[in-house]
Design a protein around this motif. Structure first.
Motif: not given
Length: 69
Positions: A62-63, A65-67, A69
């Motif tokens: 999750y982290l 993919n979040k960072f 972008q």
């Protein structure tokens, strides 16, 4: 003074054999209940721990993919 109570036609004879078979049935029933309880408990722990072990990996993805972008 006689009471009109129903009478048993057959008398129940309790022998050592019938007591032994009843005790054996009770013992087998208790073993089955214990085994079912153990399986349910193991299944619960398996599900709980599998989710807990998967959680750090999920957070990491999750982290990432979040960072990204």
């Amino acid at each position: 003074m006689e009471q009109n109570l129903p009478r048993c036609k057959e008398e129940t004879v309790v022998t050592e054999e019938t007591v032994a078979t009843n005790e054996e049935q009770i013992k087998n029933n208790n073993i089955e209940i214990f085994q079912k309880h153990k399986r349910i408990k193991n299944n619960f722990y398996y599900k709980a721990f599998s989710d807990l072990f998967r959680l750090p990996s999920d957070i990491r993805h999750y982290l990432k993919n979040k960072f990204k972008q």
